[in-house]
Design an enzyme around this catalytic site. Structure first.
Site: not given
Ligand SMILES: C/C=C/C(=O)SCCNC(=O)CCNC(=O)[C@H](O)C(C)(C)COP(=O)(O)OP(=O)(O)OC[C@H]1O[C@@H](n2cnc3c(N)ncnc32)[C@H](O)[C@@H]1OP(=O)(O)O
Length: 289
Positions: A212, A215
């Protein structure tokens, strides 16, 4: 234990000196896809040393690229935190500029673990960084949120509640950015050597069909689209820029960025048109001059 909260939060900040030249800036901006239309004089200013412009998001890689000498090995180890690289994703990023970033410069960069949130299924490690020039003048501050799958449930705070949302009207502008299939391979030369972005077998072990895009590459691509499309190409007009990485992007896919402008505040939403506009960046705002 993979996360020892007490050790992590009481650790001294790490301080490093970083320096960079216009070559680092050009490589970083090529890694965001700048210069694809190099016959356009405005585009050339992102990738050519004469009149070179520096995107504020260069702050995220300053001093880490090829001219720093050795590219760092990817790891996720810091005081009180030892997590398998396959479990981590970049969850969110913010950046505040205190001065324009010069195309050649040096900085003292201090990083501390500001917090670790417990999201049950994951931990979110919050890193704060402050950079100043070698005379002590502030350059930028950043906040990075690292999503560590399977590391929650340690009894910590869930962190602040953040309300997402975009204005209830059509966007004022819609910008399109393309990426190439080699985008991540160029971008990683600016310092983030995580194999997740290059190695198909590592990406599979981390749960993805293919490598991927970083980010921070999406972060920079969207910043550039806004600077080119809304800010008359002037990167010094960005005061701060904050996003959540809501979904992954594969190299070769495009990014559609919707922009709503209210005075000096932009609300942004970035999606992937090839995958039914699935979200890439949410909770995204930019303050401008
Ligand atoms: C080392 C790597 C480097 C990179 O560059 S990796 C590439 C760039 N990043 C990505 O590709 C990540 C893309 N994002 C995702 O895939 C998803 O998005 C996540 C896996 C990060 C989260 O998704 P999900 O598991 O479905 O979580 P939820 O059910 O949406 O949220 C659960 C709780 O976590 C909080 N939350 C969600 N995303 C984030 C975030 N990015 N930063 C901080 N908090 C987050 C929400 O609000 C909620 O919180 P509350 O339970 O308290 O309501």
């Amino acid at each position: 234990m993979a996360i020892d909260l007490e050790v992590a939060l009481s650790a001294e900040p790490t301080v490093r000196e970083a320096s960079w030249t216009d070559r680092d800036v050009m490589l970083y901006q090529l890694g965001l896809g700048a210069g694809v239309n190099a016959l356009d004089p405005a585009e050339l200013t992102w990738v050519y040393e004469k009149g070179l412009k520096v995107l504020p998001t260069f702050a995220m890689v300053a001093g880490q690229g090829v001219s720093a000498g050795v590219l760092p090995a990817a790891s996720m180890s810091m005081p009180g935190i030892d997590i398998d690289l396959r479990k981590i994703l970049h969850g969110g990023q913010s950046l505040t500029l205190h001065a324009p970033i010069p195309s050649t410069g040096a900085a003292r960069i201090s990083t501390r673990i500001a917090d670790v949130w417990d999201k049950g299924k994951a931990a979110v490690i919050v890193l704060e960084t402050a950079a100043e020039d070698l005379d002590g003048n502030p350059l930028w501050t950043t906040g990075m949120q690292i999503w560590a799958r399977g590391e929650g449930g340690f009894g910590g705070s869930a962190g602040p509640e953040v309300v997402a949302g975009v204005p209830d009207r059509a966007p004022d502008k819609v910008l399109t950015s393309s990426t190439s299939t080699s985008q991540a391979l160029v971008y990683r030369l600016s310092g983030d050597m995580n194999p997740l972005h290059a190695d198909p077998s590592f990406a599979k072990m981390a749960g993805f069909d293919a490598p991927i895009l970083h980010g921070l590459a999406s972060y920079g691509i969207v910043c550039k689209a806004v600077v080119d499309g809304i800010l008359d190409g002037d990167p010094t007009r960005v005061k701060n820029y904050s996003v959540r990485f809501a979904g992954s992007l594969f190299p070769g896919e495009s990014i559609t960025t919707s922009v709503w402008q209210d005075g000096n505040t932009l609300t942004l939403a970035a999606t992937c048109p090839e995958r039914e506009n699935s979200p890439v960046l949410t909770h995204a705002t930019m303050e401008i001059n």
